[in-house]
Design a protein around this motif. Sequence first.
Motif, short mmCIF file in Angstrom:
data_model
loop_
_atom_site.label_atom_id
_atom_site.label_comp_id
_atom_site.label_asym_id
_atom_site.label_seq_id
_atom_site.Cartn_x
_atom_site.Cartn_y
_atom_site.Cartn_z
N TRP A 117 0.81 -1.24 -0.10
CA TRP A 117 -0.01 0.07 0.05
C TRP A 117 1.14 1.28 -0.09
O TRP A 117 0.52 2.41 -0.56
CB TRP A 117 -0.93 -0.09 1.30
CG TRP A 117 -2.11 0.95 1.22
CD1 TRP A 117 -3.25 1.02 0.55
CD2 TRP A 117 -1.63 2.48 1.90
NE1 TRP A 117 -3.90 2.40 0.93
CE2 TRP A 117 -2.78 3.29 1.65
CE3 TRP A 117 -0.68 2.91 2.66
CZ2 TRP A 117 -2.96 4.41 2.14
CZ3 TRP A 117 -0.94 4.49 2.93
CH2 TRP A 117 -1.88 4.96 2.85
N VAL A 118 2.05 1.07 0.59
CA VAL A 118 3.03 2.28 0.73
C VAL A 118 3.88 2.41 -0.56
O VAL A 118 3.80 3.29 -1.30
CB VAL A 118 3.72 2.07 2.18
CG1 VAL A 118 4.97 3.45 2.07
CG2 VAL A 118 3.01 2.06 3.28
N LEU A 134 2.18 8.94 1.26
CA LEU A 134 2.76 9.36 2.71
C LEU A 134 3.74 10.36 2.49
O LEU A 134 3.99 11.41 3.42
CB LEU A 134 3.53 8.26 3.12
CG LEU A 134 2.68 6.77 3.58
CD1 LEU A 134 3.56 5.86 4.35
CD2 LEU A 134 1.48 7.37 4.42
N VAL A 135 4.46 10.57 1.42
CA VAL A 135 5.53 11.43 1.26
C VAL A 135 5.28 12.47 0.30
O VAL A 135 6.23 13.51 -0.22
CB VAL A 135 6.94 10.90 1.00
CG1 VAL A 135 7.20 9.85 2.13
CG2 VAL A 135 6.87 10.02 -0.47
N GLY A 136 4.05 12.66 -0.28
CA GLY A 136 3.71 13.63 -1.43
C GLY A 136 4.40 13.68 -2.62
O GLY A 136 4.83 12.47 -3.23
N ALA A 139 11.44 7.41 -3.90
CA ALA A 139 12.52 6.64 -4.32
C ALA A 139 12.96 5.90 -2.97
O ALA A 139 13.35 4.50 -3.08
CB ALA A 139 13.69 7.00 -5.04
N GLU A 140 13.37 6.71 -1.91
CA GLU A 140 13.66 6.03 -0.75
C GLU A 140 12.69 5.00 -0.06
O GLU A 140 12.71 3.95 0.53
CB GLU A 140 13.95 7.29 0.36
CG GLU A 140 14.65 6.87 1.60
CD GLU A 140 16.03 6.20 1.63
OE1 GLU A 140 16.56 5.42 2.35
OE2 GLU A 140 16.73 6.48 0.26
#
Length: 214
Positions: free
Chosen positions: A111-112, A119-121, A128-129
């Motif tokens: 899901w992430v 989660l990180v916009g 990538a991280e």
Amino acid sequence: MTYTLYGAAGSGSVPVEAAMTLIGLDYRVIEAVTWEGEAERDKVAFVNPMRQIPAMITPEGETITESAAILIWLADSHPEARLGPGLDDPRRAQFLRWMTFIPASIYSMFWVRDVPSRLVGDDAAAQAEVRLRTAERIAKCWGLMDSQITPGRFLLGEDLSVLDLYVAVASRWTPRRTRFYAEAPRMAEVMRRVDALPELQSFWSKRFPFTDDA
């Protein structure tokens, strides 16, 4: 007595389809490739408000979601198929342990990683991280499972179970089988055996064709 399954090739519906194939159930699949956009997710919305697959409707009209729940229910509902240890079987605790470990620790990572912007916009470097770290987390979890399980011919001993089908599919997602084999060598031998089951060869070729790395 037809089951209706909302799913997609290569997805979490595949182990459910494999189990129904082995049991010999009459089922139809409504393809909903939910990772390809809102229209595909909308296909599932009325049976699963999360708009995720798999979602199954039983012949009695009951809706069951979550791949692990469906697989456990199928095994328990069809004991004659011997696809899961019963309540009085000493393997039952470990069966439930690992059937819930996979969605909690591994499946949830997708899901992430599939849409890191959740989660990180829109930060490309951060996305990538996230993909890198989730792949590492998945690999680590496979290694942890491998270190705490003692397979026989199959993961729980000599009998094939829905746990084998679940791992056979999930281990082919990122970081894919080459990494899985390295992290989980004991389970690797079992997965090669599941891949080669004669009764599933036609099924695998249609719903999750093998590649060099999977």
